[in-house]
Design a protein around this motif. Structure first.
Motif, PDB file in Angstrom:
ATOM      1  N   ALA A 179      50.448  29.565  40.317  1.00 49.61           N
ATOM      2  CA  ALA A 179      50.427  30.011  41.552  1.00 49.61           C
ATOM      3  C   ALA A 179      50.511  31.535  41.561  1.00 49.61           C
ATOM      4  O   ALA A 179      51.034  31.765  42.406  1.00 49.61           O
ATOM      5  N   LYS A 180      50.021  32.058  40.675  1.00 47.50           N
ATOM      6  CA  LYS A 180      49.726  33.430  40.722  1.00 47.50           C
ATOM      7  C   LYS A 180      48.497  34.224  41.245  1.00 47.50           C
ATOM      8  O   LYS A 180      47.538  34.153  40.249  1.00 47.50           O
ATOM      9  N   PRO A 181      47.985  34.475  42.410  1.00 46.04           N
ATOM     10  CA  PRO A 181      46.700  34.897  42.768  1.00 46.04           C
ATOM     11  C   PRO A 181      46.277  36.110  41.828  1.00 46.04           C
ATOM     12  O   PRO A 181      47.301  36.951  41.666  1.00 46.04           O
ATOM     13  N   ILE A 182      45.030  36.432  41.676  1.00 49.26           N
ATOM     14  CA  ILE A 182      44.341  37.489  41.238  1.00 49.26           C
ATOM     15  C   ILE A 182      44.086  38.159  42.418  1.00 49.26           C
ATOM     16  O   ILE A 182      43.233  37.956  43.110  1.00 49.26           O
ATOM     17  N   ASP A 183      44.259  39.618  42.068  1.00 49.48           N
ATOM     18  CA  ASP A 183      44.070  40.593  43.125  1.00 49.48           C
ATOM     19  C   ASP A 183      42.828  41.571  42.631  1.00 49.48           C
ATOM     20  O   ASP A 183      42.618  41.232  41.442  1.00 49.48           O
ATOM     21  N   ILE A 184      42.317  42.174  43.234  1.00 52.56           N
ATOM     22  CA  ILE A 184      41.142  43.005  43.098  1.00 52.56           C
ATOM     23  C   ILE A 184      41.480  44.008  42.101  1.00 52.56           C
ATOM     24  O   ILE A 184      40.579  44.131  41.064  1.00 52.56           O
ATOM     25  N   GLN A 185      42.674  44.507  41.919  1.00 48.19           N
ATOM     26  CA  GLN A 185      42.995  45.462  40.750  1.00 48.19           C
ATOM     27  C   GLN A 185      42.844  44.612  39.602  1.00 48.19           C
ATOM     28  O   GLN A 185      42.552  45.143  38.335  1.00 48.19           O
ATOM     29  N   THR A 186      43.391  43.568  39.215  1.00 47.50           N
ATOM     30  CA  THR A 186      43.473  42.793  38.133  1.00 47.50           C
ATOM     31  C   THR A 186      42.181  42.333  37.762  1.00 47.50           C
ATOM     32  O   THR A 186      41.615  42.280  36.494  1.00 47.50           O
ATOM     33  N   TRP A 187      41.157  42.023  38.915  1.00 45.58           N
ATOM     34  CA  TRP A 187      39.884  41.712  38.583  1.00 45.58           C
ATOM     35  C   TRP A 187      38.931  42.779  37.941  1.00 45.58           C
ATOM     36  O   TRP A 187      38.065  42.550  36.842  1.00 45.58           O
ATOM     37  N   ILE A 188      39.547  44.012  38.598  1.00 44.43           N
ATOM     38  CA  ILE A 188      38.560  45.001  37.781  1.00 44.43           C
ATOM     39  C   ILE A 188      39.162  45.713  36.390  1.00 44.43           C
ATOM     40  O   ILE A 188      38.549  45.849  35.542  1.00 44.43           O
ATOM     41  N   ILE A 189      40.491  45.953  36.382  1.00 46.25           N
ATOM     42  CA  ILE A 189      41.024  46.346  35.155  1.00 46.25           C
ATOM     43  C   ILE A 189      41.215  45.245  33.957  1.00 46.25           C
ATOM     44  O   ILE A 189      41.310  45.594  32.879  1.00 46.25           O
ATOM     45  N   GLY A 190      41.692  44.199  34.430  1.00 48.79           N
ATOM     46  CA  GLY A 190      41.375  42.956  33.469  1.00 48.79           C
ATOM     47  C   GLY A 190      42.961  43.053  32.854  1.00 48.79           C
ATOM     48  O   GLY A 190      42.745  42.787  31.400  1.00 48.79           O
ATOM     49  N   TYR A 191      43.896  43.445  33.182  1.00 56.20           N
ATOM     50  CA  TYR A 191      44.965  43.695  32.300  1.00 56.20           C
ATOM     51  C   TYR A 191      45.924  42.229  32.338  1.00 56.20           C
ATOM     52  O   TYR A 191      46.755  42.212  31.502  1.00 56.20           O
ATOM     53  N   ARG A 192      45.629  41.271  33.138  1.00 51.28           N
ATOM     54  CA  ARG A 192      46.083  39.799  32.983  1.00 51.28           C
ATOM     55  C   ARG A 192      45.410  38.955  31.789  1.00 51.28           C
ATOM     56  O   ARG A 192      44.301  39.232  31.578  1.00 51.28           O
TER      57      ARG A 192
END
Length: 288
Positions: A179-192
């Motif tokens: 239940a942890k949504p992905i934000d645009i920052q995560t999508w770009i940087i890929g830190y998750r």
């Protein structure tokens, strides 16, 4: 608490990888979006002679731009598994999509899902908050004909009411890992860490959707009640419930061709290089 050597190495790797990915995204935008605009400026005579062909070409380039955004998540290991109704059979029909928007990464997830659904991504129109008109992608959305709105709920209802050629409504429910949504920052940087996003589809023929205002409002509210039930079931069991009348739910892993994504990116960078040289030649030719 002091960090050990392994944690420092991992943090350093995430920082370096994120920096490289961010710089690539910035350059990607700087070459792809101006190229899209310049191609369409050059093609204005075609718009006058054959408007249908012009918008067909524009749609293909629009799909390529969305594929570039999809590639940012794909290369970070953010993939999609699809559940529910198979929407591929109706993607060429006029359709409206409802979705449980949770974070900025939802848009990127939808862009990825639509890449293998035929030409729908070429012709689709996005409804988005007015503020996005002033982002880097705003000029693309303006040209493509997307809608910028200030009152989403009322506009959504009005869209259903006024769309005479509408054939289907697709209700999309997005569920994220833990239940942890992905934000645009995560999508770009890929830190998750690489993760799977689950997307559930349910198709409604437009004849089953009430057109009277109050009844339509109740129908829309009910869709989001059902979304909450779907999500509760997913987060409890790890799967969406089976469709009515069936005992098991089946899922489909959504895939993208890495070679195709590479060629799209290569086309974008080569276009950017070409337009840079064209504009530089024109600048020098004018003696400026």
């Amino acid at each position: 608490m002091a960090m050990n050597r392994k944690e420092i190495q991992h943090g350093s790797w995430i920082l370096m990888k994120g920096t490289i990915r961010f710089l690539f995204m910035v350059i990607n935008n700087l070459v792809a979006i101006p190229s899209y605009v310049l191609y369409l400026i050059v093609l204005q005579p075609l718009k006058l002679l054959n408007s249908k062909l012009f918008w067909h070409v524009e749609g293909i380039m629009f799909k390529w731009l969305l594929a570039m955004v999809s590639s940012w998540g794909w290369t970070a290991g953010y993939t999609v598994v699809e559940w529910g109704d198979d929407v591929k059979a109706i993607t060429e029909d006029e359709t409206m999509v409802l979705v449980n928007h949770q974070a900025t990464g939802d848009v990127c997830t939808l862009m990825m899902c639509l890449q293998d659904k035929g030409t729908v991504v070429c012709h689709m129109m996005w409804l988005m908050e007015y503020v996005f008109k002033f982002t880097n992608f705003g000029v693309v959305s303006l040209i493509h004909g997307d809608f910028f709105i200030r009152q989403f709920c009322q506009t959504e209802k009005n869209t259903v009411e006024k769309q005479k050629g509408l054939q289907w409504v697709i209700d999309i429910t997005i569920a994220y890992h833990k239940a942890k949504p992905i934000d645009i920052q995560t999508w770009i940087i890929g830190y998750r860490e690489p993760t799977i996003t689950h997307v559930h589809y349910r198709i409604y023929p437009i004849k089953d959707v009430p057109m009277e205002s109050e009844a339509l409002t109740r129908w829309l509210y009910q869709r989001f009640v059902e979304k909450d039930e779907l999500l509760a079931h997913f987060y409890e069991t790890g799967a969406f419930p089976p469709p009515k009348g069936q005992t098991t739910a089946t899922s489909r892993a959504m895939t993208l061709d890495p070679l195709w994504l590479f060629l799209i990116q290569l086309m974008g960078f080569l276009s950017g290089y070409m337009w840079y040289n064209v504009l530089q030649y024109m600048y020098n030719g004018l003696g400026l």
